[in-house]
Design a protein around this motif. Structure first.
Motif, mmCIF file in Angstrom:
data_model
loop_
_atom_site.group_PDB
_atom_site.id
_atom_site.type_symbol
_atom_site.label_atom_id
_atom_site.label_comp_id
_atom_site.label_asym_id
_atom_site.label_seq_id
_atom_site.Cartn_x
_atom_site.Cartn_y
_atom_site.Cartn_z
ATOM 1 N N LEU A 104 0.846 -1.209 0.000
ATOM 2 C CA LEU A 104 0.000 0.000 0.000
ATOM 3 C C LEU A 104 0.875 1.251 0.000
ATOM 4 C CD1 LEU A 104 -2.722 -1.078 2.606
ATOM 5 C CD2 LEU A 104 -3.094 -0.700 0.157
ATOM 6 N N ALA A 105 1.918 1.217 0.841
ATOM 7 C CA ALA A 105 2.812 2.386 0.924
ATOM 8 C C ALA A 105 3.553 2.576 -0.398
ATOM 9 C CB ALA A 105 3.799 2.204 2.080
ATOM 10 N N ASN A 106 4.092 1.489 -0.959
ATOM 11 C CA ASN A 106 4.836 1.592 -2.220
ATOM 12 C C ASN A 106 3.953 2.161 -3.330
ATOM 13 O OD1 ASN A 106 7.004 0.347 -1.008
ATOM 14 N ND2 ASN A 106 6.634 -1.667 -1.903
ATOM 15 N N LEU A 107 2.708 1.709 -3.338
ATOM 16 C CA LEU A 107 1.808 2.095 -4.427
ATOM 17 C C LEU A 107 1.073 3.398 -4.114
ATOM 18 C CD1 LEU A 107 0.709 -1.521 -5.140
ATOM 19 C CD2 LEU A 107 1.395 0.054 -6.961
ATOM 20 N N ASN A 108 1.325 3.914 -2.916
ATOM 21 C CA ASN A 108 0.741 5.187 -2.503
ATOM 22 C C ASN A 108 -0.787 5.173 -2.603
ATOM 23 O OD1 ASN A 108 0.846 7.780 -1.573
ATOM 24 N ND2 ASN A 108 0.997 8.697 -3.639
ATOM 25 N N THR A 109 -1.367 4.137 -2.009
ATOM 26 C CA THR A 109 -2.822 3.997 -2.057
ATOM 27 C C THR A 109 -3.299 3.417 -0.734
ATOM 28 O OG1 THR A 109 -4.676 3.001 -3.265
ATOM 29 C CG2 THR A 109 -2.704 1.663 -3.084
ATOM 30 N N ASP A 110 -4.611 3.454 -0.484
ATOM 31 C CA ASP A 110 -5.085 2.840 0.757
ATOM 32 C C ASP A 110 -5.882 1.556 0.519
ATOM 33 O OD1 ASP A 110 -7.214 4.165 -0.253
ATOM 34 O OD2 ASP A 110 -7.516 5.501 1.460
#
Ligand SMILES: NC(=O)c1ccc[n+]([C@@H]2O[C@H](COP(=O)([O-])OP(=O)(O)OC[C@H]3O[C@@H](n4cnc5c(N)ncnc54)[C@H](OP(=O)(O)O)[C@@H]3O)[C@@H](O)[C@H]2O)c1
Length: 313
Positions: A104-110
């Protein structure tokens, strides 16, 4: 671009999608920059592709995230994957959420639209169902993932041992399946059951090395001739797939390979891997050209009937 419903997920997916793995990894594998990789993602989206597939193991989640920076989150389907093993051992199921959070952090999404177990070996399948599926369900309940997926380790499982079992179970919303014109064994073994269960099917290995490099194809098919698995009367050994390219047929072998998979009943979206903007444009054009002529499809089915020992890698 055409779109179809990805089985029981109800997601509206483009018929060709972008993979950030394979031998190109968006060009990163061939030493192109992360910025170039992000441009490939942006360009794919501009051209109507709406599913991008990556994995924690590829090291491309962050560049996919960068490429999606200006895209409305609900306009894209993000697919990524959990590696079951590290340092030759199975990872601990209790750390599953950490991997999800890292993606989630790598892809910058929740949230992740499709979260797959990556390249599951058939010997790990019981562990996957008993230990990891409950973790996946917890992640779904927390809203971190939307749909459960599984991918096979096609390079070492060209006969689909894992997915033959998985397709009998009810937990999988999406499967990533190895299928191409050289190894069509998923048609009987996986697609029929997947259609009956309304499982979303993403096709991988449409082209790989053998169908993008003539010398690799010849070498691979020579092995099949030597083993007596191909009938020399049916194939020109020097130009085995040349019959596909003609004015009413395919423009090239790569064109034939993507179109063959795109129109296979049971396949929803064909993954392409590329680090090359021109290839990206060509491949999108390929799948919009319609199916190959019926007599060419029949000839491919006839030549490669029963072949399940190669992957085209
Ligand atoms: N077990 C798993 O979970 C698993 C395994 C394998 C793949 N996958 C997923 O499936 C995706 C697709 O697999 P793949 O990456 O192997 O893709 P692929 O589309 O089957 O093959 C990609 C190869 O073909 C070349 N190519 C693509 N378009 C071309 C064109 N028009 N002309 C000439 N060469 C062309 C690419 O090189 P260029 O960069 O030069 O275009 C690359 O070497 C992966 O990226 C990954 O997301 C998952």
């Amino acid at each position: 671009m055409d779109y179809v419903t990805l089985g029981r997920t109800g997601l509206n997916v483009s018929v060709i999608s972008l993979g950030a793995g394979g031998s190109s990894r968006l060009g990163i594998q061939t030493e192109r920059s992360g910025q170039h990789a992000a441009e490939i993602v942006q360009n794919a989206i501009e051209r109507g592709i709406n599913l991008i597939d990556t994995a924690e193991a590829y090291g491309t989640e962050s560049v996919v995230g960068a490429g999606l920076k200006h895209v409305k989150r609900e306009d894209v389907i993000i697919s990524t994957k959990y590696s079951l093993r590290e340092n030759k051992g199975l990872k601990k199921a209790e750390d599953f959420e950490k991997s999800v959070d890292q993606s989630l952090a790598n892809l910058n999404t929740d949230y992740l639209d499709i979260y797959h177990l990556h390249g599951v070996d058939h010997t790990d399948y019981d562990y996957a169902v008993q230990q990891l599926v409950p973790e996946m369900i917890k992640m779904k309940e927390k809203g971190k993932i939307r749909f459960l997926g599984i991918t096979e380790a096609f390079a070492s499982d060209s006969t689909h041992k894992t997915l033959e079992r998985a397709v009998q179970d009810n937990c999988w919303d999406v499967m990533m399946v190895g299928f191409n014109l050289l190894n069509q064994s998923a048609r009987e073994k996986i697609f029929k059951a997947a259609v009956a269960k309304n499982i979303g099917v993403l096709d991988m290995f449409a082209v790989r090395r053998a169908l993008s490099r003539p010398e690799v194809l010849i070498e691979l098919l020579n092995e099949l001739f030597e083993k007596g698995l191909l009938d020399a009367r049916k194939v020109d050994r020097n130009n085995p797939l040349g019959f596909l390219v003609h004015p009413d047929g395919a423009h090239s072998i790569v064109d034939a390979a993507y179109r063959f998979c795109r129109y296979e009943p049971g396949v929803h979206s064909v993954l392409m891997g590329t680090g090359n903007l021109q290839h990206l444009a060509n491949n999108i054009e390929s799948v919009s050209r319609g199916p190959l002529p019926e007599q060419d499809i029949q000839r491919l089915k006839d030549i490669f009937a029963g072949i399940d020992s190669i992957t085209g890698n």
